[in-house]
Design a protein around this motif. Structure first.
Motif, short mmCIF file in Angstrom:
data_model
loop_
_atom_site.label_atom_id
_atom_site.label_comp_id
_atom_site.label_asym_id
_atom_site.label_seq_id
_atom_site.Cartn_x
_atom_site.Cartn_y
_atom_site.Cartn_z
N LEU A 6 52.34 9.77 -13.31
CA LEU A 6 52.03 8.69 -12.38
C LEU A 6 52.11 9.12 -10.92
CD1 LEU A 6 54.00 5.81 -14.12
CD2 LEU A 6 51.56 6.27 -14.20
N ARG A 7 52.25 10.40 -10.68
CA ARG A 7 52.38 10.87 -9.30
C ARG A 7 51.07 10.72 -8.55
NH1 ARG A 7 55.09 16.60 -9.64
NH2 ARG A 7 54.37 16.55 -7.50
N LEU A 8 51.16 10.12 -7.38
CA LEU A 8 49.95 9.88 -6.58
C LEU A 8 49.35 11.18 -6.05
CD1 LEU A 8 50.81 6.68 -4.56
CD2 LEU A 8 49.25 6.92 -6.48
N ASP A 9 50.17 12.21 -5.87
CA ASP A 9 49.62 13.46 -5.35
C ASP A 9 48.73 14.15 -6.38
OD1 ASP A 9 51.84 14.02 -6.93
OD2 ASP A 9 52.34 15.84 -5.83
N LEU A 10 48.73 13.69 -7.61
CA LEU A 10 47.80 14.20 -8.62
C LEU A 10 46.64 13.24 -8.87
CD1 LEU A 10 50.30 15.62 -11.25
CD2 LEU A 10 48.99 16.88 -9.56
N ILE A 11 46.94 11.96 -8.86
CA ILE A 11 45.92 10.95 -9.18
C ILE A 11 44.89 10.81 -8.08
CG2 ILE A 11 45.56 8.50 -9.62
CD1 ILE A 11 48.29 8.50 -11.03
N VAL A 12 45.34 10.76 -6.83
CA VAL A 12 44.41 10.55 -5.71
C VAL A 12 43.39 11.68 -5.59
CG1 VAL A 12 44.27 10.32 -3.20
CG2 VAL A 12 45.97 9.02 -4.48
N PRO A 13 43.79 12.96 -5.63
CA PRO A 13 42.77 14.02 -5.55
C PRO A 13 41.78 13.99 -6.72
CG PRO A 13 44.92 14.93 -5.07
CD PRO A 13 45.14 13.54 -5.55
N VAL A 14 42.24 13.65 -7.91
CA VAL A 14 41.33 13.57 -9.05
C VAL A 14 40.31 12.47 -8.84
CG1 VAL A 14 41.20 13.01 -11.51
CG2 VAL A 14 42.93 14.59 -10.70
N LEU A 15 40.74 11.32 -8.38
CA LEU A 15 39.80 10.23 -8.10
C LEU A 15 38.84 10.59 -6.98
CD1 LEU A 15 42.12 7.10 -8.36
CD2 LEU A 15 40.40 7.89 -10.01
N MET A 16 39.33 11.25 -5.95
CA MET A 16 38.45 11.67 -4.86
C MET A 16 37.44 12.71 -5.34
SD MET A 16 41.13 11.85 -1.69
CE MET A 16 39.93 12.54 -0.60
N TYR A 17 37.88 13.62 -6.22
CA TYR A 17 36.98 14.62 -6.78
C TYR A 17 35.86 13.95 -7.58
CZ TYR A 17 35.21 17.90 -10.20
OH TYR A 17 34.39 18.62 -11.01
N CYS A 18 36.22 12.98 -8.39
CA CYS A 18 35.22 12.27 -9.20
C CYS A 18 34.20 11.56 -8.31
CB CYS A 18 35.89 11.29 -10.15
SG CYS A 18 36.83 12.08 -11.46
N ALA A 19 34.69 10.90 -7.27
CA ALA A 19 33.79 10.20 -6.35
C ALA A 19 32.88 11.17 -5.62
CB ALA A 19 34.60 9.38 -5.36
N LEU A 20 33.43 12.29 -5.16
CA LEU A 20 32.63 13.28 -4.45
C LEU A 20 31.60 13.92 -5.37
CD1 LEU A 20 32.14 14.84 -1.82
CD2 LEU A 20 33.83 16.50 -2.61
N LEU A 21 32.01 14.22 -6.61
CA LEU A 21 31.08 14.81 -7.56
C LEU A 21 29.94 13.84 -7.87
CD1 LEU A 21 30.48 17.26 -9.31
CD2 LEU A 21 31.83 16.19 -11.12
N TRP A 22 30.24 12.56 -7.99
CA TRP A 22 29.19 11.57 -8.24
C TRP A 22 28.24 11.51 -7.04
CZ3 TRP A 22 28.18 7.14 -5.38
CH2 TRP A 22 27.17 6.33 -5.90
#
Length: 55
Positions: A6-22
């Protein structure tokens, strides 16, 4: 659920990566999208290995 998942320092970059890749992949073919995703994930893994190795 473990606290580490549940650590935000892992979740936030993954979500940003998915958005950028899209966003970047909108005009690309499926093979180019797949290649972009693989290269980016390999770079992320390399950075994580270096970071974990220095601790």
């Amino acid at each position: 659920m473990p606290v580490d998942l549940l650590r935000l320092d892992l979740i936030v970059p993954v979500l940003m990566y998915c958005a950028l890749l899209w966003w970047v992949g909108r005009g690309l073919s499926w093979t180019a999208r797949l290649a972009t995703a693989v290269v980016t994930l390999v770079l992320i893994v390399c950075v994580l290995l270096v970071e974990r190795g220095w601790r």
